[in-house]
Write a protein that holds these residues in place. Structure first.
Motif: not given
Length: 122
Positions: A16, A69, A102
């Motif tokens: 990520f 992402f 995220q």
């Protein structure tokens, strides 16, 4: 977590996040060090470690990061020097969200104010 080293550059690569630090040779302290709140670790268990005294000099670095992402995800680059952070009025109020990578990747960023290497002997 995998990493690569080439000269004075260290690059950490995860699923990520892609982040690299290049030492620039300057040493010193961090003006925010005395008022930090420590480090939060997610694994092995959620834990907040209190600030640790740092008695060695820190090497200042150029830094780049990019959340992986999305292709246009938040990213930042240091300008080659540590910049001052001046207080400013709040511009954006983000909704409460889980503490995840995220969620952090949704916050826009263009610049890194400063970064440095600290080596802990544990």
């Amino acid at each position: 977590m995998s990493f690569e080293q080439a000269g004075k550059t260290t690059r950490f690569i995860t699923d990520f996040l892609d982040i690299s630090f290049t030492g620039v040779g300057g040493e010193g302290g961090c003006p925010a060090e005395k008022d930090n709140a420590g480090c939060f670790f997610m694994r092995p268990a959620e834990e907040l470690r209190p600030p640790e005294p740092v008695t060695v000099k820190k090497e200042f670095c150029d830094c780049t990061f990019r959340w992986r992402f999305t292709p246009g995800g938040a990213h930042g680059v240091s300008p080659g020097e540590t910049l001052p952070a001046y207080p400013s009025p709040q511009q954006t109020l983000y909704p409460k969200a889980p503490f995840t990578a995220q969620s952090a990747a949704q916050i826009p960023c263009q610049q890194v104010l400063g970064s440095y290497v600290v080596r802990f002997e544990r």
